[in-house]
Design a protein around this motif. Structure first.
Motif, mmCIF file in Angstrom:
data_model
loop_
_atom_site.group_PDB
_atom_site.id
_atom_site.type_symbol
_atom_site.label_atom_id
_atom_site.label_comp_id
_atom_site.label_asym_id
_atom_site.label_seq_id
_atom_site.Cartn_x
_atom_site.Cartn_y
_atom_site.Cartn_z
ATOM 1 N N UNK A 177 41.231 51.122 35.985
ATOM 2 C CA UNK A 177 41.589 49.701 36.129
ATOM 3 C C UNK A 177 40.542 49.008 36.972
ATOM 4 N N UNK A 178 40.188 47.792 36.570
ATOM 5 C CA UNK A 178 39.196 47.013 37.309
ATOM 6 C C UNK A 178 39.887 45.866 38.020
ATOM 7 N N UNK A 179 39.731 45.805 39.332
ATOM 8 C CA UNK A 179 40.247 44.682 40.125
ATOM 9 C C UNK A 179 39.052 43.819 40.524
ATOM 10 N N UNK A 180 39.106 42.543 40.209
ATOM 11 C CA UNK A 180 37.995 41.654 40.552
ATOM 12 C C UNK A 180 38.535 40.378 41.180
ATOM 13 N N UNK A 181 37.611 39.576 41.675
ATOM 14 C CA UNK A 181 38.007 38.296 42.243
ATOM 15 C C UNK A 181 37.161 37.203 41.584
ATOM 16 N N UNK A 182 36.118 36.725 42.240
ATOM 17 C CA UNK A 182 35.331 35.625 41.674
ATOM 18 C C UNK A 182 33.889 36.010 41.331
ATOM 19 N N UNK A 183 33.368 37.083 41.906
ATOM 20 C CA UNK A 183 31.968 37.444 41.657
ATOM 21 C C UNK A 183 31.855 38.244 40.372
ATOM 22 N N UNK A 184 30.886 37.903 39.551
ATOM 23 C CA UNK A 184 30.822 38.532 38.228
ATOM 24 C C UNK A 184 29.842 39.701 38.101
ATOM 25 N N UNK A 185 28.968 39.906 39.090
ATOM 26 C CA UNK A 185 27.854 40.834 38.855
ATOM 27 C C UNK A 185 28.308 42.281 38.694
ATOM 28 N N UNK A 186 29.225 42.742 39.524
ATOM 29 C CA UNK A 186 29.678 44.141 39.377
ATOM 30 C C UNK A 186 30.475 44.305 38.084
ATOM 31 N N UNK A 187 31.238 43.315 37.751
ATOM 32 C CA UNK A 187 32.043 43.408 36.528
ATOM 33 C C UNK A 187 31.136 43.471 35.297
ATOM 34 N N UNK A 188 30.190 42.541 35.204
ATOM 35 C CA UNK A 188 29.264 42.569 34.068
ATOM 36 C C UNK A 188 28.520 43.899 33.986
ATOM 37 N N UNK A 189 28.108 44.365 35.146
ATOM 38 C CA UNK A 189 27.327 45.598 35.163
ATOM 39 C C UNK A 189 28.153 46.780 34.647
ATOM 40 N N UNK A 190 29.377 46.911 35.132
ATOM 41 C CA UNK A 190 30.226 48.022 34.678
ATOM 42 C C UNK A 190 30.569 47.881 33.201
ATOM 43 N N UNK A 191 30.848 46.662 32.776
ATOM 44 C CA UNK A 191 31.247 46.490 31.366
ATOM 45 C C UNK A 191 30.086 46.728 30.414
ATOM 46 N N UNK A 235 42.403 55.889 37.962
ATOM 47 C CA UNK A 235 41.745 55.432 39.198
ATOM 48 C C UNK A 235 41.404 53.956 39.082
ATOM 49 N N UNK A 236 41.239 53.352 40.266
ATOM 50 C CA UNK A 236 41.050 51.903 40.371
ATOM 51 C C UNK A 236 39.673 51.626 40.948
ATOM 52 N N UNK A 237 38.978 50.670 40.364
ATOM 53 C CA UNK A 237 37.691 50.241 40.911
ATOM 54 C C UNK A 237 37.810 48.807 41.401
ATOM 55 N N UNK A 238 37.549 48.626 42.687
ATOM 56 C CA UNK A 238 37.557 47.288 43.282
ATOM 57 C C UNK A 238 36.143 46.719 43.164
ATOM 58 N N UNK A 239 35.913 45.960 42.103
ATOM 59 C CA UNK A 239 34.566 45.448 41.814
ATOM 60 C C UNK A 239 34.390 44.096 42.495
ATOM 61 N N UNK A 240 34.296 44.118 43.808
ATOM 62 C CA UNK A 240 34.312 42.923 44.678
ATOM 63 C C UNK A 240 35.657 42.205 44.552
ATOM 64 N N UNK A 241 36.762 42.938 44.856
ATOM 65 C CA UNK A 241 38.104 42.364 44.737
ATOM 66 C C UNK A 241 38.454 41.483 45.937
ATOM 67 N N UNK A 242 37.909 41.792 47.090
ATOM 68 C CA UNK A 242 37.985 40.896 48.255
ATOM 69 C C UNK A 242 39.376 40.787 48.878
#
Lengths: 283, 283, 283, 283
Positions: free
Chosen positions: C90-104, C165-172
């Motif tokens: 599971x991916x937890x994110x907030x407002x920053x896109x860079x880690x999310x784009x990179x993982x996806x 497992x959970x990845x906090x991709x800049x979840x803040x």
């Protein structure tokens, strides 16, 4: 308004004083100055950021005066960019998506301030990414037979959209001298090795065969000689005997996208100058 | 007593189980095991540290049994080192002092556990350092005419002192095949570039001319082909247009001494194996 | 079929020999073995990859036997993973896109072999990326008042989808002890500093204020103490006085996404073990 | 003759133009200029290298005029160094030899252009190195009781020899505010951690306990607050779970000596300025 001026000319005493005096007299405030002298070639290089009250200054008058007062007497090559100009970047890709995704996500988050009129590829594999980001995609296949015709179509697109510079984001095709001549020091390539080691095809395979302990990636301006153009940026990462070629490739992807994006940002910020097949990279 | 065993053999099922079972049966306790399989060549490599009660075990019996039970059946190349053995290292230098000082200060503070029976040079420039550290110094000049005779004297010294391996700490002379054959994978060189880029003479000048943004140093075992032997260790540092050749050389010195000392330590700790002109470096 | 076995137990003589002998007797071929002993704690750790003929072996029988023959007597904590298992992230994110784009983009190119049942965020800003990649997106706002309720919804989603497992991709957002307890050493965070320096909020501002010359990013497992969990991966990059806070943030983004993706890949490949709030990272 | 001028003052328009115009009018040729503006503090910094015909220029006249024409009106703090000046460096050491050997070997090969009037230590362990290099050695033991008296002796030595700056090459003693006040931003320390992480005693032990994956070293000017002074240079190296504390210490030694020597060279070349407890490091 902010302007960036890039200058190179034969080195002599008094250039900095003359240029900064001129800017000051014209009402500009210098906010950044970096300079370099190539002692071997006796050439002076300078990058200058200045702020002007844009309502007052006429930039065409400014340019004329700069030319007659400074550039003529000092025999300068120079150009000036206004901060409001937004360069037009064409992306050439093939089948690998990592550099493309990386650049587009930076573009999307305003880290890379350009217009991207189109993405061009010799394959359709990455068309879906162009669609994800709603950027026009042109599919121009390239074979030995159609290469000349394909490049003709490329040039038409580049001219139609008024492209300023081209980024080869793992395009994997050799660019012809004719196209290079149209975009001197304005075609940025990423090569997946630590140049000059392993120029040409399959550098990760060659690095694996040699048993190196460090691999790299190199971004450079494209010149006629393959992988021999002025280097903009390089970076490296460690490898060991336990890494297979597939591991080299995977580790290399991270280098490639980071190194290419750094080079693109330096280019956009006018922080690169080219002389004698080498770059000056201003800080 | 601690022993280190290095093995390579054709890969097949059951090797690890057989070897570790053997050690255990002989009363050894394995305190470290690392292994690697070269899939292309189908070769298995292993490094094994074990502790034995030295009063009980006869190592010559152990070796005989290991050979008949394991090495024979599995077709192993192998060797075993006892922790109390202290290898004898010869240092060959020329005029640059930085690698020599670096190695000797590590030697002096017991970071590098070897004996150094002598330092040899084709010049007298560094004799004073040998005196500072009270190590015998041999001056054997080398010219085109005297090269064969000089090498004969070198071999006599190497044999007289029972040297185990040679470190070329910026020796700057090409080693002849005859000498290399006597010390296969036991002559360590430091080359002042990121090999395979800039092999041969004056690599910093070549790197400067190419305009690279990163320079490196490479430590490798010496083979007949110049600067083409198995790489033990590499490291790099960044440079820019603002660095002159003298700056490349100064920055490079720090790389050279660190990279060479790491390679020497890996060699002494029996953490290197060579196969197909590449190294396996155990952790 | 390939299996990966992870073991830790009190250190004693004979473990490696016993385990490898067992695998061999069960018809397995060991293709990778790495081991570590924590001398202070006297604990032995091992990671073992083996190949079995999956048609022949019954893995439930294998597990029972391993437990009774080895794990019981040696007092082992252990687990085994089959290569065909594909973990659910599971991916937890907030407002920053860079880690999310990179993982996806890594996910999309099969570099990261997981299932991603959903992306969850306390904001809607990145919903468009979930749509680009056609992954379900859940918007669960979090305020001081709704935090308990929000976490209840999160847990329902995690359980519904059988998340591993959970990845906090800049979840803040700070994760509550209750949720951490459900996923011990299975929540991966990326912190934008070189921990333990600059834990907590606004690390780039703190790094700028201190005048450091290097900044970093740290990926770690989440524990109750903020930014103090076991470190999986760290990396750094240089900065200078000429960099503003915005430059720190931009340079840091590249670190964050690379470091986080490396940590995620290590976790997926079962190359991490945790003991005494530290990680063992197998090669 | 070459001069280096360092300036800082409140930022305003026209400084560069005024200073470069002045140098030019005085017959100087600017061969290097680097400048920085601290936007938060609104302070302008500049480093300027110029060449003058030393037979013609009177530098005391030059200084007077610079002060009245520029420094007064612009409210500048400034100083000027002539290239022929050779700073006097005192070395304070304790028991570790690596930084001392490293600096002395650089000194000996003219990489570090200073005078070293003496080496001072609270122990006799490294006296032999002072003898190797024929540099006076002073043994001033320090205990809780004798600390004040010891420092009095230190100051007498520093003043007797006209020391310009002090290098704490792993001196391991806290410097008193009284001594720091005499040498503001002229005492260079090497701390064996990546500051601000692990300030104070036993940083390698603390780094090991925290399980970091990267360790570092930091060179900084000494201020009253321990390990909190302006950072000049930092560098890092990777570690893993397989490294013991002794390995951290050994790897750290290489960082310490390289980082300290870089900081010393930057200081000697007048490339450092300090403002608000941070450094500007000119290129």
């Amino acid at each position: 308004m902010k302007t960036t001026i890039l200058i190179h000319c034969p080195d002599q005493a008094g250039i900095i004083s003359s240029v900064t005096g001129f800017i000051h007299a014209e009402g500009g405030n210098i906010i950044y100055l970096d300079q370099h002298v190539d002692k071997q070639a006796n050439v002076f290089f300078m990058r200058l950021e200045s702020e002007f009250d844009g309502n007052v200054v006429s930039f065409s008058d400014f340019k004329n005066e700069f030319q007659s007062v400074l550039a003529g007497p000092y025999n300068m090559e120079w150009n000036m960019h206004l901060s409001e100009e937004r360069p037009k970047m064409a992306l050439f890709v093939s089948k690998y998506n990592h550099c493309l995704y990386d650049l587009l996500s930076r573009f999307h988050s305003h880290e890379v301030e350009v217009d991207i009129p189109f993405i061009l590829s010799n394959h359709r594999d990455l068309e879906y990414i162009a669609e994800q980001f709603q950027i026009p995609f042109y599919h121009i296949p390239v074979t030995a037979d159609t290469k000349a015709e394909a490049e003709k179509q490329q040039v038409e697109l580049l001219e139609k959209y008024g492209i300023d510079f081209i980024v080869l984001a793992r395009y994997m095709q050799i660019i012809s001298p004719a196209l290079i001549d149209k975009y001197p020091n304005r075609i940025i390539n990423i090569h997946h090795s630590f140049l000059p080691a392993f120029a040409g095809a399959k550098p990760y395979h060659a690095a694996f065969a040699r048993g190196v302990k460090i691999i790299g990636a190199t971004s450079h301006y494209v010149t006629e000689e393959l992988d021999a153009g002025p280097i903009i940026e390089q970076d490296v990462t460690t490898v060991s005997h336990s890494h297979k070629i597939a591991d080299f490739i995977a580790k290399g992807r991270d280098l490639e996208k980071i190194v290419l994006s750094r080079a693109v940002k330096l280019h956009i910020q006018r922080k690169t100058m080219v002389y004698n097949n080498k770059t000056i990279i201003f800080s």
